[in-house]
Design a protein around this motif. Sequence first.
Motif, PDB file in Angstrom:
ATOM      1  N   ASP A   1      21.111  85.582  22.475  1.00  0.00           N
ATOM      2  CA  ASP A   1      21.730  86.903  22.565  1.00  0.00           C
ATOM      3  C   ASP A   1      21.283  87.813  21.421  1.00  0.00           C
ATOM      4  O   ASP A   1      21.934  88.809  21.119  1.00  0.00           O
ATOM      5  CB  ASP A   1      23.256  86.776  22.567  1.00  0.00           C
ATOM      6  CG  ASP A   1      23.790  86.089  21.312  1.00  0.00           C
ATOM      7  OD1 ASP A   1      22.975  85.543  20.538  1.00  0.00           O
ATOM      8  OD2 ASP A   1      25.016  86.100  21.098  1.00  0.00           O
ATOM      9  N   ASP A   2      20.178  87.475  20.785  1.00  0.00           N
ATOM     10  CA  ASP A   2      19.670  88.261  19.658  1.00  0.00           C
ATOM     11  C   ASP A   2      18.578  89.214  20.161  1.00  0.00           C
ATOM     12  O   ASP A   2      17.592  88.786  20.754  1.00  0.00           O
ATOM     13  CB  ASP A   2      19.100  87.314  18.592  1.00  0.00           C
ATOM     14  CG  ASP A   2      18.743  88.057  17.308  1.00  0.00           C
ATOM     15  OD1 ASP A   2      18.913  89.288  17.269  1.00  0.00           O
ATOM     16  OD2 ASP A   2      18.284  87.402  16.360  1.00  0.00           O
ATOM     17  N   TYR A   3      18.781  90.502  19.899  1.00  0.00           N
ATOM     18  CA  TYR A   3      17.826  91.518  20.349  1.00  0.00           C
ATOM     19  C   TYR A   3      17.366  92.360  19.162  1.00  0.00           C
ATOM     20  O   TYR A   3      18.057  92.467  18.145  1.00  0.00           O
ATOM     21  CB  TYR A   3      18.454  92.446  21.399  1.00  0.00           C
ATOM     22  CG  TYR A   3      18.799  91.769  22.696  1.00  0.00           C
ATOM     23  CD1 TYR A   3      17.911  91.773  23.765  1.00  0.00           C
ATOM     24  CD2 TYR A   3      20.025  91.121  22.864  1.00  0.00           C
ATOM     25  CE1 TYR A   3      18.225  91.156  24.964  1.00  0.00           C
ATOM     26  CE2 TYR A   3      20.341  90.492  24.065  1.00  0.00           C
ATOM     27  CZ  TYR A   3      19.446  90.514  25.101  1.00  0.00           C
ATOM     28  OH  TYR A   3      19.749  89.898  26.289  1.00  0.00           O
ATOM     29  N   THR A   4      16.202  92.961  19.304  1.00  0.00           N
ATOM     30  CA  THR A   4      15.740  93.962  18.353  1.00  0.00           C
ATOM     31  C   THR A   4      15.664  95.307  19.071  1.00  0.00           C
ATOM     32  O   THR A   4      15.587  95.361  20.301  1.00  0.00           O
ATOM     33  CB  THR A   4      14.355  93.610  17.777  1.00  0.00           C
ATOM     34  OG1 THR A   4      13.418  93.478  18.847  1.00  0.00           O
ATOM     35  CG2 THR A   4      14.414  92.307  16.995  1.00  0.00           C
ATOM     36  N   PHE A   5      15.691  96.376  18.291  1.00  0.00           N
ATOM     37  CA  PHE A   5      15.700  97.725  18.850  1.00  0.00           C
ATOM     38  C   PHE A   5      14.303  98.325  18.709  1.00  0.00           C
ATOM     39  O   PHE A   5      13.787  98.456  17.596  1.00  0.00           O
ATOM     40  CB  PHE A   5      16.724  98.586  18.107  1.00  0.00           C
ATOM     41  CG  PHE A   5      16.878  99.977  18.654  1.00  0.00           C
ATOM     42  CD1 PHE A   5      17.745 100.230  19.702  1.00  0.00           C
ATOM     43  CD2 PHE A   5      16.155 101.036  18.115  1.00  0.00           C
ATOM     44  CE1 PHE A   5      17.894 101.517  20.192  1.00  0.00           C
ATOM     45  CE2 PHE A   5      16.303 102.319  18.595  1.00  0.00           C
ATOM     46  CZ  PHE A   5      17.179 102.562  19.644  1.00  0.00           C
TER      47      PHE A   5
END
Length: 258
Positions: A25-29
């Motif tokens: 559930d780890d995202y980057t923008f």
Amino acid sequence: MATNDPKKHSITGNLVANMLTEREDDYTFNVTYTANRTIKDLCKLAAAGKSKFTASELESAYNDLKEQAKTELFTSATVEFGFTNNMLGVDGPFIGPEAKFDPAVNSVTMRCIPRTEFKSDLESISVIVGQVSEGLPTITKVTDVVTGEVNARITPGGSLNGTGKRVRIVGEEGKPVGFFFINTNDQTEKAVPMTALSRNDPSYFSFIIPSLPDGSYYLEVATQAGTNNKTLVKEVRRNRFPYVLTVGAGGSDRPEIE
């Protein structure tokens, strides 16, 4: 009625799964950039706005200021220029009280620190989060074969080995697919020839690094490979490796997104 309130700004972008961590559930923008502005572009825009000077006058003044800033910087002054305070430093070890500068292990570097006024401006920018971008090709690690360095310095003419997801380069004829080095200063792009690829798998790649001037670069991958290795997606999907890769003495190996 006139107001002194600062102009409000906003940026938009999409969420991309962060393949550099184990969390699902780890995202980057990823910011959606609207344009690439050169100094010449800025001078033209300013001249067309409220400036009382022409574009050529603004550019001439900028060039004069830049030359003076370089003179001061290169004679050990700290220089406020643009968005940063700039100063020189020397990297590498000095062993013993009588040690001398050794170009083999030491290098002169430029250190840039954002000016305080812009730090406060950044806090006022609103961030608009768009959709989650699924299925993007993602580079997770690169290793410079000549030096053995990981996610850091690279050696033109040597091999670069990498791992990732959906990084196999495939595409329809005429589509801009492949690996690309993007200069962090002027955004110029250098493509890696397909003939330089020695390994081209969904999770692994290897290629000969093209000739690149000293500086810092982002590595981007563009492909039409889908999640199913036998199918192509309709449009080219392109994604940037978040670490800055350095050629020569300059640049930084810190990631763009921490």
